[in-house]
Write a protein that holds these residues in place. Sequence first.
Motif, PDB file in Angstrom:
ATOM      1  N   SER A  39     -55.337   5.875  19.991  1.00 52.67           N
ATOM      2  CA  SER A  39     -55.896   6.740  18.952  1.00 52.67           C
ATOM      3  C   SER A  39     -55.853   6.033  17.599  1.00 52.67           C
ATOM      4  CB  SER A  39     -55.104   8.048  18.875  1.00 52.67           C
ATOM      5  OG  SER A  39     -55.602   8.878  17.838  1.00 52.67           O
ATOM      6  N   SER A  40     -56.803   6.351  16.733  1.00 54.01           N
ATOM      7  CA  SER A  40     -56.917   5.673  15.439  1.00 54.01           C
ATOM      8  C   SER A  40     -55.733   5.934  14.527  1.00 54.01           C
ATOM      9  CB  SER A  40     -58.200   6.115  14.736  1.00 54.01           C
ATOM     10  OG  SER A  40     -58.186   7.516  14.502  1.00 54.01           O
ATOM     11  N   ASP A  41     -54.969   7.011  14.778  1.00 60.65           N
ATOM     12  CA  ASP A  41     -53.834   7.321  13.908  1.00 60.65           C
ATOM     13  C   ASP A  41     -52.506   6.819  14.462  1.00 60.65           C
ATOM     14  OD1 ASP A  41     -53.799   9.148  15.978  1.00 60.65           O
ATOM     15  OD2 ASP A  41     -54.188  10.892  14.719  1.00 60.65           O
ATOM     16  N   CYS A  42     -52.539   5.978  15.480  1.00 61.65           N
ATOM     17  CA  CYS A  42     -51.301   5.429  16.056  1.00 61.65           C
ATOM     18  C   CYS A  42     -50.879   4.158  15.319  1.00 61.65           C
ATOM     19  CB  CYS A  42     -51.498   5.100  17.538  1.00 61.65           C
ATOM     20  SG  CYS A  42     -51.580   6.539  18.613  1.00 61.65           S
ATOM     21  N   THR A  43     -49.579   3.901  15.342  1.00 59.54           N
ATOM     22  CA  THR A  43     -49.000   2.655  14.821  1.00 59.54           C
ATOM     23  C   THR A  43     -47.827   2.270  15.722  1.00 59.54           C
ATOM     24  OG1 THR A  43     -49.539   3.270  12.541  1.00 59.54           O
ATOM     25  CG2 THR A  43     -47.970   1.488  12.845  1.00 59.54           C
ATOM     26  N   PRO A  44     -47.899   1.137  16.417  1.00 59.44           N
ATOM     27  CA  PRO A  44     -49.004   0.188  16.518  1.00 59.44           C
ATOM     28  C   PRO A  44     -50.199   0.799  17.255  1.00 59.44           C
ATOM     29  CG  PRO A  44     -46.929  -0.810  17.214  1.00 59.44           C
ATOM     30  CD  PRO A  44     -46.692   0.659  17.146  1.00 59.44           C
ATOM     31  N   LYS A  45     -51.393   0.451  16.774  1.00 63.49           N
ATOM     32  CA  LYS A  45     -52.622   0.945  17.398  1.00 63.49           C
ATOM     33  C   LYS A  45     -53.138  -0.076  18.409  1.00 63.49           C
ATOM     34  CE  LYS A  45     -57.396   2.277  16.650  1.00 63.49           C
ATOM     35  NZ  LYS A  45     -57.777   1.489  17.841  1.00 63.49           N
ATOM     36  N   ILE A  46     -53.344   0.381  19.633  1.00 63.21           N
ATOM     37  CA  ILE A  46     -53.903  -0.456  20.689  1.00 63.21           C
ATOM     38  C   ILE A  46     -55.434  -0.380  20.594  1.00 63.21           C
ATOM     39  CG2 ILE A  46     -53.949  -0.879  23.170  1.00 63.21           C
ATOM     40  CD1 ILE A  46     -51.171  -1.141  21.881  1.00 63.21           C
ATOM     41  N   PRO A  47     -56.158  -1.487  20.756  1.00 60.66           N
ATOM     42  CA  PRO A  47     -57.626  -1.432  20.692  1.00 60.66           C
ATOM     43  C   PRO A  47     -58.201  -0.418  21.675  1.00 60.66           C
ATOM     44  CG  PRO A  47     -56.868  -3.706  20.653  1.00 60.66           C
ATOM     45  CD  PRO A  47     -55.662  -2.864  20.944  1.00 60.66           C
ATOM     46  N   ASP A  48     -59.178   0.342  21.195  1.00 57.54           N
ATOM     47  CA  ASP A  48     -59.809   1.366  22.042  1.00 57.54           C
ATOM     48  C   ASP A  48     -61.054   0.762  22.695  1.00 57.54           C
ATOM     49  OD1 ASP A  48     -60.472   3.706  23.269  1.00 57.54           O
ATOM     50  OD2 ASP A  48     -61.196   4.709  21.447  1.00 57.54           O
ATOM     51  N   ASP A  49     -60.805  -0.059  23.710  1.00 58.37           N
ATOM     52  CA  ASP A  49     -61.912  -0.719  24.403  1.00 58.37           C
ATOM     53  C   ASP A  49     -61.642  -0.724  25.912  1.00 58.37           C
ATOM     54  OD1 ASP A  49     -60.030  -2.753  24.858  1.00 58.37           O
ATOM     55  OD2 ASP A  49     -60.678  -3.891  23.098  1.00 58.37           O
ATOM     56  N   GLU A  50     -62.578  -1.260  26.674  1.00 59.67           N
ATOM     57  CA  GLU A  50     -62.463  -1.231  28.131  1.00 59.67           C
ATOM     58  C   GLU A  50     -61.219  -1.955  28.631  1.00 59.67           C
ATOM     59  OE1 GLU A  50     -64.176   0.462  30.328  1.00 59.67           O
ATOM     60  OE2 GLU A  50     -65.335   1.348  28.685  1.00 59.67           O
ATOM     61  N   TYR A  51     -60.829  -3.024  27.972  1.00 59.37           N
ATOM     62  CA  TYR A  51     -59.668  -3.808  28.407  1.00 59.37           C
ATOM     63  C   TYR A  51     -58.379  -3.002  28.317  1.00 59.37           C
ATOM     64  CZ  TYR A  51     -56.235  -7.611  28.546  1.00 59.37           C
ATOM     65  OH  TYR A  51     -55.168  -8.429  28.864  1.00 59.37           O
ATOM     66  N   HIS A  52     -58.346  -2.001  27.408  1.00 61.23           N
ATOM     67  CA  HIS A  52     -57.114  -1.246  27.184  1.00 61.23           C
ATOM     68  C   HIS A  52     -57.218   0.212  27.663  1.00 61.23           C
ATOM     69  CE1 HIS A  52     -56.872  -4.603  24.253  1.00 61.23           C
ATOM     70  NE2 HIS A  52     -55.582  -4.574  24.542  1.00 61.23           N
ATOM     71  N   LYS A  95     -43.350  -2.416  27.731  1.00 61.23           N
ATOM     72  CA  LYS A  95     -44.656  -2.781  28.275  1.00 61.23           C
ATOM     73  C   LYS A  95     -45.477  -1.534  28.565  1.00 61.23           C
ATOM     74  CE  LYS A  95     -47.013  -5.918  31.392  1.00 61.23           C
ATOM     75  NZ  LYS A  95     -46.883  -7.026  32.360  1.00 61.23           N
ATOM     76  N   LEU A  96     -46.733  -1.546  28.093  1.00 57.70           N
ATOM     77  CA  LEU A  96     -47.697  -0.485  28.338  1.00 57.70           C
ATOM     78  C   LEU A  96     -48.894  -1.146  29.004  1.00 57.70           C
ATOM     79  CD1 LEU A  96     -46.101   0.059  25.544  1.00 57.70           C
ATOM     80  CD2 LEU A  96     -47.920   1.673  25.057  1.00 57.70           C
ATOM     81  N   SER A  97     -48.955  -1.030  30.316  1.00 64.27           N
ATOM     82  CA  SER A  97     -50.047  -1.644  31.070  1.00 64.27           C
ATOM     83  C   SER A  97     -50.138  -3.137  30.756  1.00 64.27           C
ATOM     84  CB  SER A  97     -51.361  -0.917  30.772  1.00 64.27           C
ATOM     85  OG  SER A  97     -52.392  -1.381  31.605  1.00 64.27           O
ATOM     86  N   ASN A  98     -51.223  -3.588  30.083  1.00 70.10           N
ATOM     87  CA  ASN A  98     -51.416  -5.006  29.822  1.00 70.10           C
ATOM     88  C   ASN A  98     -50.956  -5.436  28.431  1.00 70.10           C
ATOM     89  OD1 ASN A  98     -53.357  -3.752  28.308  1.00 70.10           O
ATOM     90  ND2 ASN A  98     -55.063  -4.318  29.647  1.00 70.10           N
ATOM     91  N   THR A  99     -50.200  -4.583  27.755  1.00 70.15           N
ATOM     92  CA  THR A  99     -49.707  -4.880  26.409  1.00 70.15           C
ATOM     93  C   THR A  99     -48.189  -4.767  26.388  1.00 70.15           C
ATOM     94  OG1 THR A  99     -51.741  -4.059  25.379  1.00 70.15           O
ATOM     95  CG2 THR A  99     -49.794  -4.180  23.983  1.00 70.15           C
ATOM     96  N   ALA A 100     -47.540  -5.738  25.764  1.00 74.35           N
ATOM     97  CA  ALA A 100     -46.071  -5.719  25.723  1.00 74.35           C
ATOM     98  C   ALA A 100     -45.580  -6.115  24.338  1.00 74.35           C
ATOM     99  CB  ALA A 100     -45.497  -6.664  26.772  1.00 74.35           C
ATOM    100  N   PHE A 101     -44.399  -5.564  23.997  1.00 74.91           N
ATOM    101  CA  PHE A 101     -43.744  -5.852  22.721  1.00 74.91           C
ATOM    102  C   PHE A 101     -42.293  -6.236  22.973  1.00 74.91           C
ATOM    103  CE2 PHE A 101     -46.976  -2.639  21.950  1.00 74.91           C
ATOM    104  CZ  PHE A 101     -47.645  -3.123  20.838  1.00 74.91           C
ATOM    105  N   LYS A 102     -41.785  -7.117  22.126  1.00 75.59           N
ATOM    106  CA  LYS A 102     -40.367  -7.439  22.129  1.00 75.59           C
ATOM    107  C   LYS A 102     -39.704  -6.759  20.943  1.00 75.59           C
ATOM    108  CE  LYS A 102     -36.998 -11.214  22.154  1.00 75.59           C
ATOM    109  NZ  LYS A 102     -36.802 -12.685  22.156  1.00 75.59           N
TER     110      LYS A 102
END
Length: 442
Positions: A32-45, A109-116
């Motif tokens: 969502s546009s109001d999230c932080t960190p914001k994940i890209p809103d596209d097919e890959y995500h 980790k959230l699907s294909n996105t990860a943070f340390k």
Amino acid sequence: MQTKIILTGIEGNLKGQRFEFDSRTTCIIGRSSDCTPKIPDDEYHRTISRYHCFLDINPPNIRVRDFGSLNGTFVNGKKIGQRERHQTPEEAAKQTFPEYDLRDGDEIKLSNTAFKVSVELHSEIEANQPIPVAISSPEVGLKLSENSSNLISIQGYTTLKKLGEGGMGEVYLAQNNKTGEQVALKVTHSQIAPTQRLINLFLREVENTRALNHPNVVKLLEDGYSNETFFFTLEYCNAGSVYDLMNKRRGKLPLDEAIPIILQVLDGLEYAHNADIPYVRLKNGAFGWGKGLVHRDLKPANIFLSNINGKLVAKVGDYGLAKAFDLAGLSGLSMTDKSMGGTVPFMCRQQLLDFKYAKPDVDIWAAAAAFYNMITGTYPRNFTGEKEAYVVILTEPAVPIRRRDPSIPKPLAELLDFALTDNPEIPFKTAAEFKKALENSL
């Protein structure tokens, strides 16, 4: 030393990006546009939810909670939350998934996105601003022993009776032995042993509260710290709180009683949002004078009443005290530990999405919510237990007030419905603006 929480992208399109948090806040990771960190809103995500997981940050502590996402949230490879494949998002929203405490070096980790997760210490710049002393008045001292009436004793005061207790401690009616003035005495017991830095941070926030001086704001008189216990004396409001008054009126107030109260509350908020405040962190990390305090916890229980010559005067109370206790980490609690019965029903989306940078408009929304509650006896949103409370705040609009009470005058109802909009933004930015609109609707 100042503690920072840092999230660094290590997998996915956010790889290499850093998100730093140096003080108490909340945020949500998602598309969502109001999230932080914001994940890209596209097919890959697409496998990441719009509101995927919730972070509750109070450095050096950080917690994460999954919001019932389809593909789950993982910490160090371990799933901490995910709805079942056969469940719809609506069904998952009825569940409250457990929280997980994060530590330095953990990976989310959230699907294909990860943070340390990193916890870093940095030297804190205090500039030339003095740290408030531990006891504001040398004539005031705390005696932790109780007297023969089982009441806490404070040097220079006679404790008359216990008024109540809450999450921060106990409240007593006391009398100043020199002036004869009656005051509210708050004694707060920290659940953890505070460091000197935490004490200083807490007392700096207290000094900000002391700067407020307005007829519609409860005045902080004196404060002190002794044996891991903080105490305050505040202006005593002899008619209790609006919450108390609502209980006396069988759960709600008539319009002719509620309207003068909320107008005075808005006067108090307008003053506090524009007052000169001594201990505000500047862009260079130093502390200096700034403008305004945001309450962040306005509700009927924090609106106090004084009967002055037969007239009720409303005063916004607990300005900065609960916030200071929480920001300094002295409560040992995070926002998500707290009972929904107080803060959550009066919280807008903006405050949940970014607690740290809450602006005055979150107080305006809360004032509208408190007024709604005063005249209907219900909350603006439906907290029925069918959905997790934070999901309700993020996804559900306020219920139009005439659905609660068809007798509410239409112009007033339309204004309140408008004021309680919070997606994508809150319409009223100042208390004065809302007060003028409210007066015009009557």
